[in-house]
Design a protein around this motif. Structure first.
Motif, mmCIF file in Angstrom:
data_model
loop_
_atom_site.group_PDB
_atom_site.id
_atom_site.type_symbol
_atom_site.label_atom_id
_atom_site.label_comp_id
_atom_site.label_asym_id
_atom_site.label_seq_id
_atom_site.Cartn_x
_atom_site.Cartn_y
_atom_site.Cartn_z
ATOM 1 N N ASN A 16 19.894 69.014 -20.611
ATOM 2 C CA ASN A 16 20.404 70.371 -20.770
ATOM 3 C C ASN A 16 21.604 70.606 -19.860
ATOM 4 O OD1 ASN A 16 20.134 73.315 -21.647
ATOM 5 N ND2 ASN A 16 20.070 73.437 -19.430
ATOM 6 N N PHE A 17 21.492 70.185 -18.620
ATOM 7 C CA PHE A 17 22.585 70.399 -17.673
ATOM 8 C C PHE A 17 23.854 69.690 -18.113
ATOM 9 C CE2 PHE A 17 25.008 68.939 -13.964
ATOM 10 C CZ PHE A 17 25.472 70.172 -13.531
ATOM 11 N N TYR A 18 23.756 68.391 -18.369
ATOM 12 C CA TYR A 18 24.964 67.637 -18.705
ATOM 13 C C TYR A 18 25.543 68.035 -20.058
ATOM 14 C CZ TYR A 18 23.911 64.873 -14.612
ATOM 15 O OH TYR A 18 23.659 64.490 -13.323
ATOM 16 N N SER A 19 24.695 68.304 -21.031
ATOM 17 C CA SER A 19 25.228 68.692 -22.341
ATOM 18 C C SER A 19 25.881 70.066 -22.274
ATOM 19 C CB SER A 19 24.145 68.654 -23.410
ATOM 20 O OG SER A 19 23.173 69.644 -23.176
ATOM 21 N N THR A 24 30.631 73.175 -22.547
ATOM 22 C CA THR A 24 31.380 74.334 -22.069
ATOM 23 C C THR A 24 32.781 73.937 -21.629
ATOM 24 O OG1 THR A 24 29.305 75.308 -21.340
ATOM 25 C CG2 THR A 24 31.313 76.282 -20.469
ATOM 26 N N SER A 25 32.875 72.801 -20.962
ATOM 27 C CA SER A 25 34.166 72.321 -20.476
ATOM 28 C C SER A 25 34.586 71.123 -21.312
ATOM 29 C CB SER A 25 34.068 71.908 -19.008
ATOM 30 O OG SER A 25 35.274 71.295 -18.622
ATOM 31 N N LYS A 26 35.509 71.349 -22.192
ATOM 32 C CA LYS A 26 35.979 70.264 -23.072
ATOM 33 C C LYS A 26 36.790 69.224 -22.295
ATOM 34 C CE LYS A 26 34.334 72.305 -26.694
ATOM 35 N NZ LYS A 26 32.969 72.059 -27.022
ATOM 36 N N GLU A 27 37.186 69.562 -21.056
ATOM 37 C CA GLU A 27 38.015 68.638 -20.295
ATOM 38 C C GLU A 27 37.218 67.652 -19.444
ATOM 39 O OE1 GLU A 27 40.498 71.034 -17.777
ATOM 40 O OE2 GLU A 27 38.785 71.979 -16.811
ATOM 41 N N LEU A 28 35.902 67.826 -19.337
ATOM 42 C CA LEU A 28 35.084 66.924 -18.526
ATOM 43 C C LEU A 28 34.376 65.886 -19.386
ATOM 44 C CD1 LEU A 28 33.211 69.201 -15.952
ATOM 45 C CD2 LEU A 28 34.996 67.546 -15.477
ATOM 46 N N GLU A 32 32.256 62.341 -15.434
ATOM 47 C CA GLU A 32 32.794 63.301 -14.465
ATOM 48 C C GLU A 32 31.769 64.368 -14.124
ATOM 49 O OE1 GLU A 32 37.589 63.225 -15.377
ATOM 50 O OE2 GLU A 32 36.286 64.385 -16.701
ATOM 51 N N ALA A 33 31.033 64.837 -15.126
ATOM 52 C CA ALA A 33 29.978 65.829 -14.882
ATOM 53 C C ALA A 33 28.928 65.240 -13.947
ATOM 54 C CB ALA A 33 29.346 66.260 -16.202
ATOM 55 N N PHE A 34 28.556 63.992 -14.190
ATOM 56 C CA PHE A 34 27.578 63.319 -13.333
ATOM 57 C C PHE A 34 28.120 63.195 -11.912
ATOM 58 C CE2 PHE A 34 25.865 59.321 -11.563
ATOM 59 C CZ PHE A 34 24.539 59.690 -11.464
ATOM 60 N N SER A 35 29.373 62.790 -11.764
ATOM 61 C CA SER A 35 29.986 62.637 -10.443
ATOM 62 C C SER A 35 29.997 63.959 -9.689
ATOM 63 C CB SER A 35 31.417 62.106 -10.568
ATOM 64 O OG SER A 35 31.406 60.765 -10.979
ATOM 65 N N LEU A 36 30.355 65.023 -10.370
ATOM 66 C CA LEU A 36 30.366 66.344 -9.731
ATOM 67 C C LEU A 36 28.965 66.747 -9.280
ATOM 68 C CD1 LEU A 36 32.829 68.193 -12.099
ATOM 69 C CD2 LEU A 36 33.154 67.839 -9.635
ATOM 70 N N ASP A 37 27.985 66.472 -10.106
ATOM 71 C CA ASP A 37 26.603 66.796 -9.758
ATOM 72 C C ASP A 37 26.188 66.031 -8.507
ATOM 73 O OD1 ASP A 37 24.119 68.062 -10.145
ATOM 74 O OD2 ASP A 37 23.376 66.445 -11.423
ATOM 75 N N VAL A 65 38.055 61.158 -7.815
ATOM 76 C CA VAL A 65 38.106 62.422 -7.073
ATOM 77 C C VAL A 65 39.416 63.145 -7.363
ATOM 78 C CG1 VAL A 65 38.382 63.364 -4.731
ATOM 79 C CG2 VAL A 65 36.475 61.819 -5.258
ATOM 80 N N ASN A 66 40.519 62.422 -7.347
ATOM 81 C CA ASN A 66 41.820 63.048 -7.601
ATOM 82 C C ASN A 66 41.892 63.654 -9.004
ATOM 83 O OD1 ASN A 66 42.792 62.562 -5.034
ATOM 84 N ND2 ASN A 66 43.743 60.624 -5.595
ATOM 85 N N GLN A 67 41.262 62.997 -9.982
ATOM 86 C CA GLN A 67 41.215 63.564 -11.341
ATOM 87 C C GLN A 67 40.452 64.891 -11.342
ATOM 88 O OE1 GLN A 67 39.461 60.218 -13.512
ATOM 89 N NE2 GLN A 67 41.365 60.099 -14.708
ATOM 90 N N LEU A 68 39.343 64.935 -10.618
ATOM 91 C CA LEU A 68 38.525 66.155 -10.579
ATOM 92 C C LEU A 68 39.204 67.259 -9.781
ATOM 93 C CD1 LEU A 68 35.062 64.417 -10.199
ATOM 94 C CD2 LEU A 68 35.911 65.669 -12.202
ATOM 95 N N VAL A 69 39.987 66.880 -8.782
ATOM 96 C CA VAL A 69 40.784 67.868 -8.034
ATOM 97 C C VAL A 69 41.836 68.458 -8.957
ATOM 98 C CG1 VAL A 69 42.475 68.150 -6.166
ATOM 99 C CG2 VAL A 69 40.361 66.873 -5.742
ATOM 100 N N GLU A 70 42.529 67.596 -9.725
ATOM 101 C CA GLU A 70 43.552 68.055 -10.673
ATOM 102 C C GLU A 70 42.979 69.019 -11.708
ATOM 103 O OE1 GLU A 70 46.001 65.107 -12.617
ATOM 104 O OE2 GLU A 70 46.190 63.981 -10.737
ATOM 105 N N LYS A 71 41.747 68.758 -12.142
ATOM 106 C CA LYS A 71 41.112 69.614 -13.153
ATOM 107 C C LYS A 71 40.527 70.887 -12.550
ATOM 108 C CE LYS A 71 40.022 65.853 -16.347
ATOM 109 N NZ LYS A 71 38.970 65.178 -17.122
ATOM 110 N N GLY A 72 40.541 70.983 -11.217
ATOM 111 C CA GLY A 72 40.089 72.204 -10.557
ATOM 112 C C GLY A 72 38.603 72.284 -10.263
ATOM 113 N N TYR A 73 37.908 71.149 -10.289
ATOM 114 C CA TYR A 73 36.467 71.138 -10.043
ATOM 115 C C TYR A 73 36.095 70.740 -8.623
ATOM 116 C CZ TYR A 73 35.870 71.663 -15.030
ATOM 117 O OH TYR A 73 35.909 72.143 -16.313
#
Length: 146
Positions: A16-19, A24-28, A32-37, A65-73
């Motif tokens: 449920n969390f990852y889906s 919700t975020s088409k850019e992740l 990346e979702a797993f890494s952020l978690d 990390v730099n990709q996730l910084v660029e995307k604002g997460y």
């Protein structure tokens, strides 16, 4: 069996969390979702701590990390202890996804409270607390072995 039921419930929450995060975020991506978690659960790790936890090289971790910084997460802040390293912190953009997941969990818990008696709910709460404490202690002991 207990293990199968526990795994099934755990998988439902994870899926449920990852889906919901990726829908919700088409850019992740899912990765990346797993890494952020993981970064969120590690509690502001350095890039090196994140890399070690994920079993990847530091350059690979820095790239991700730099990709996730660029995307604002994610935000990177210079470590006060070692000015050469950065601590990672998820942004409010990421925390919005966590709030959505919290709504799902709260909804599930309300249903549990309807399905079971107050005594059964208290018993479940006690079991979960005991399991959490046990797992936390096990994790601390694992770290001491390395």
């Amino acid at each position: 069996m207990l293990s199968q039921e526990f795994q099934a419930v755990y998988n439902i929450f994870k899926m449920n969390f990852y889906s919901s995060m990726c829908a919700t975020s088409k850019e992740l991506t899912m990765q990346e979702a797993f890494s952020l978690d993981i970064i969120y659960m590690l509690g502001e790790p350095t890039i090196l701590e994140y890399a070690k936890y994920m079993g990847i090289s530091q350059p690979n971790a820095t790239y991700k990390v730099n990709q996730l910084v660029e995307k604002g997460y994610l935000n990177k802040t210079v470590s006060q202890e070692d000015k050469r390293s950065y601590h990672l912190k998820v942004t409010s953009k990421f925390l919005e996804f966590y709030r959505e997941n919290d709504h799902y969990i709260k909804k599930a818990l309300k249903e549990i409270e309807k399905l079971f008696s107050k005594e059964e709910v208290k018993s479940l709460e006690k079991m979960l607390r005991t399991i959490r404490i046990f797992m936390t202690e096990e994790k601390k002991n694992d770290k001491n072995n390395y």
